[in-house]
Enzyme design. Structure first.
Site, mmCIF file in Angstrom:
data_model
loop_
_atom_site.group_PDB
_atom_site.id
_atom_site.type_symbol
_atom_site.label_atom_id
_atom_site.label_comp_id
_atom_site.label_asym_id
_atom_site.label_seq_id
_atom_site.Cartn_x
_atom_site.Cartn_y
_atom_site.Cartn_z
ATOM 1 N N LEU A 63 0.819 -1.213 0.000
ATOM 2 C CA LEU A 63 0.000 0.000 0.000
ATOM 3 C C LEU A 63 0.855 1.265 0.000
ATOM 4 O O LEU A 63 0.603 2.210 -0.744
ATOM 5 C CB LEU A 63 -0.911 -0.024 1.234
ATOM 6 C CG LEU A 63 -2.082 0.943 1.222
ATOM 7 C CD1 LEU A 63 -3.025 0.630 0.074
ATOM 8 C CD2 LEU A 63 -2.836 0.850 2.546
ATOM 9 N N GLN B 24 2.297 1.814 -3.371
ATOM 10 C CA GLN B 24 1.331 2.212 -4.397
ATOM 11 C C GLN B 24 0.968 3.686 -4.270
ATOM 12 O O GLN B 24 0.680 4.354 -5.243
ATOM 13 C CB GLN B 24 0.033 1.405 -4.253
ATOM 14 C CG GLN B 24 0.114 0.002 -4.789
ATOM 15 C CD GLN B 24 -1.169 -0.741 -4.486
ATOM 16 O OE1 GLN B 24 -2.246 -0.176 -4.551
ATOM 17 N NE2 GLN B 24 -1.054 -2.007 -4.145
ATOM 18 N N CYS B 25 0.914 4.163 -3.023
ATOM 19 C CA CYS B 25 0.430 5.510 -2.787
ATOM 20 C C CYS B 25 1.531 6.314 -2.142
ATOM 21 O O CYS B 25 1.663 6.349 -0.928
ATOM 22 C CB CYS B 25 -0.780 5.486 -1.861
ATOM 23 S SG CYS B 25 -2.002 4.307 -2.399
ATOM 24 N N THR B 26 2.330 6.916 -2.971
ATOM 25 C CA THR B 26 3.446 7.683 -2.455
ATOM 26 C C THR B 26 2.926 8.873 -1.666
ATOM 27 O O THR B 26 2.094 9.628 -2.143
ATOM 28 C CB THR B 26 4.319 8.200 -3.607
ATOM 29 O OG1 THR B 26 4.482 7.137 -4.517
ATOM 30 C CG2 THR B 26 5.642 8.682 -3.091
ATOM 31 N N VAL B 27 3.412 9.027 -0.458
ATOM 32 C CA VAL B 27 3.034 10.183 0.350
ATOM 33 C C VAL B 27 4.042 11.292 0.071
ATOM 34 O O VAL B 27 5.242 11.053 0.059
ATOM 35 C CB VAL B 27 3.016 9.805 1.841
ATOM 36 C CG1 VAL B 27 2.741 11.029 2.691
ATOM 37 C CG2 VAL B 27 1.969 8.737 2.085
#
Ligand SMILES: [Zn+2]
Length: 681
Positions: A544, A547-550
């Protein structure tokens, strides 16, 4: 026959009314919210200015603060004028009212002020105005007529000699005394007196006139009358002279009078009255006018319209009263100021007409849209496939909490609503779309839908001048990169890492037309030119957090702002989309845009607060912009695209020769940036 010219009668310069747009706005509000159908006369106020240039007529200004009882006249050169507003409820009532009767009523009031002595105490009360009119509040059309009432008394005033400047009549010291005295008086004292005899020169308030009449010596009347004409005093002098004539009517030795038409100006911070005019006048009475108590005189003073006719004026503010129009004008003015003052070459019409397609309406899309609007670029199409989620509004500047509830609005739709709230004049539309991607195979049952999506995307790109790539995955940028390159559209690309960003423009394809016209032109690279692997499914086999670079919240704002500024700089460059860029500045024909250089790429790193401007030429084995890809797309259309979506991961690499290249060289580090900052976008 006697050729000697008759006495030259003194003429006064009538005020020209000058009503500001905001007065009419305030009036509309008052009428709607306070007056209602009450058509009784209301007190208002205006002002006039001394110190005009001789090329303009003296104005009576009425502005938004006309209804303000506490209005202060703080400016040295400005004098108050009390007024009355008579607003009729119907146009017929306004048209049919007896104008002479209205004038006579006002004249009678003036005459009472004069004969009672009240005006001796408060001379500015004799400078007033009466505004009659009818306001069509629905159409924002105002019909109005100004009366500047003046009593016709005495019969005439005639020039005894040529008017002269004050410095030719009075000594420097006397002029300074007059100036100082005038300066010390309140703004209600727009007239005062000088008394001179062989031994003295003294200044007096107007209220001292009756006492001065019994003394020997000469009386001079000074009036700040707003005129700048050599031969004509301004309108305020008219009633003051009537007052003077009334008090001297039985003192024949004072029927000759010296008038100072006092004009002030500020030079180097000093008030100066040196251009005031002195007139030697004689008062001419009819026998009736020197009676013990003269009859109330006739009253004049209705203003003529723009064509010199005695009839009302009309102002149509429909275009200005519409708040949307007001916003339009204000936004345009802001940009025009930039053009007027700083960047004269700026083509605002070009910017205004630029149609922008925003692929991705998340963090980047929201901020890019706001910045585009700041530049007056108001043709926006938002494309996104996601809905607004609870994590979005704090970072995605077009969304609010309300957009999130009940599963959330589609981002493209919420973005359109938001920009219309910000600026109703925006031409925005939203499209919900899943952009097909290489490596994301299309099931047979979905094929028809994907065909339609591609057709729609092609049309959207066709209709736009500029395509912004602001999505959250690398592979979703592939299809629009190919289509936009084939259609020769400007592409601005922004992508984010945790604390880094990439903002770039894609190079424009060297078509035959371009090659013939600009033989020196070298195509700059696209987003995929630097990569040695084709885009594939980047969400496969990832956790996760992968997949979702902060990203650091400021990164998207910085990148969005730079992306828009890059576009604007590019559009203002003489070569437009074909503007060259060489980081070393060695291009012979490199011409800067009026806004400065037009980088190819900006790569920024927040950890070091460093931005570099690399420039690369297009890669002939690029999996998106190389000729082999574009030719395949142009010749085989969607068949080719479906092969890419459904085919093996190596299809693009085989096609471009990258596979060969891989065999030859070591794999290098790959930049893979994403703007995804939440689980849902
Ligand atoms: Zn490329």
């Amino acid at each position: 026959m006697d050729d000697k010219p008759g006495p030259r009668v003194l003429k006064f310069e009538l005020f020209a009314s000058c009503v500001s747009v905001d007065f009419w706005m305030t009036l509309s509000k008052k009428k709607l919210e306070t007056f209602g159908l009450d058509a009784s006369a209301k007190r208002i106020s205006g002002s006039y200015t001394t110190g005009n240039s001789s090329t303009v007529s003296s104005r009576l200004d009425v502005t938004y603060d006309a209804f303000d009882d506490e209005k202060q006249h703080s400016h040295t050169l400005t004098y108050p004028a009390e007024g009355k507003l008579l607003l009729f409820n119907t146009i017929e009532a306004f048209r049919d009212c007896d104008k002479q009767q209205l004038a006579d009523q006002e004249g009678a009031l003036l005459w009472t002020l004069i004969t009672s002595g009240e005006a001796l105490e408060h001379p500015s009360m004799l400078t007033n105005f009466f505004l009659a009119g009818y306001a069509d509040l629905k159409k924002h059309v105002y019909r109005y007529w100004f009366l500047f009432p003046a009593v016709v008394y005495p019969d005439a005033l005639v020039h005894e000699s040529e008017p002269l400047e004050i410095t030719k009549i009075f000594s420097k010291e006397c002029v300074e005394n007059i100036s100082d005295f005038s300066h010390r008086l309140s703004h209600e004292q727009n007239a005062f007196l000088i008394h001179q005899d062989d031994a003295s020169f003294e200044l007096f308030h107007l209220r001292d006139l009756p006492a001065l009449l019994s003394k020997t010596g000469k009386i001079t009347l000074c009036v700040c009358d707003g005129s700048a004409q050599k031969d004509n005093p301004g309108w305020p002098a008219r009633n003051i002279l009537a007052l003077y004539a009334y008090y001297v009517r039985s003192h024949a030795q004072h029927h000759r009078i010296q008038l100072v038409s006092l004009r002030k100006r500020v030079l180097n911070g000093q008030t100066d009255i040196d251009h005031s005019i002195v007139m030697d006048l004689r008062v001419v009475f009819t026998p009736d006018q020197i009676r013990e108590i003269p009859q109330t005189p006739r009253t004049v003073g209705w203003e003529r319209d723009e064509k010199g006719r005695l009839q009302p004026r009309m102002v149509d503010l429909s275009s200005q009263m519409d708040p949307q129009k007001l916003a339009e004008q204000a936004v345009a003015l802001n940009l025009k100021l930039m053009k007027w003052r700083l960047v004269p070459q700026l083509d605002l019409t070009l910017l205004h007409g630029t149609k922008v397609l925003l692929l991705g309406s998340g963090t980047l899309g929201c901020n890019v849209a706001r910045c585009l609007m700041g530049w007056g670029m108001m043709n926006l199409t938002f494309v996104d496939n996601a809905r607004v989620s609870y994590s979005n509004p704090v970072r995605q500047s077009l969304f609010t909490f309300d957009d999130c509830i009940e599963n959330g609005l589609p981002k493209s739709q919420a973005a359109v609503q938001a920009v219309k709230r910000i600026y109703p004049g925006v031409n925005a539309r939203g499209v919900q779309m899943n952009i097909p991607m290489p490596g994301h195979s299309v099931p047979t049952g979905m094929r028809k839908e994907v065909v339609e999506t591609i057709t729609q995307l092609e049309r959207l790109i066709d209709e736009s001048h500029v395509v912004f790539l602001l999505m959250d995955t690398r592979e979703s940028r592939w299809l629009p990169t190919v289509i936009a390159a084939a259609k020769e559209k400007i592409v601005i690309n922004a992508a984010l890492g945790f604390d880094s960003f990439l903002v770039m423009r894609h190079g424009m394809r060297v078509s035959q037309r371009v090659a013939a016209k600009m033989p020196q032109y070298r195509q700059l690279g696209c987003y995929f030119c630097n990569d040695v692997v084709a885009p594939g499914n980047s969400t496969k086999d990832r956790t996760l957090d992968q997949q979702c670079t902060v990203t650091r919240p400021g990164v998207a704002m910085i990148a969005s702002a730079l992306a828009v500024e890059l576009l604007v700089t590019l559009l203002t460059h003489p070569k437009g989309a074909y503007a060259p860029f060489d980081a070393k500045g060695s291009e012979d024909d490199d011409v800067e845009s009026p806004l400065g250089i037009v980088p190819h790429q900006m790569r920024g790193f927040l950890s070091t607060h460093n931005t570099v401007l690399p420039a690369t030429t297009a890669f002939d084995k690029c999996t998106a912009c190389s000729e082999v890809i574009l030719t395949n797309y142009e010749q085989r259309g969607q068949d080719f695209l479906f092969e890419v979506f459904n085919g093996s991961a190596s299809l693009l690499e085989d096609l471009t020769g990258l596979t060969e290249l891989h065999k030859e060289s070591e794999n290098t580090e790959i930049w893979d940036l994403s703007d995804n900052d939440s689980l849902s976008s």
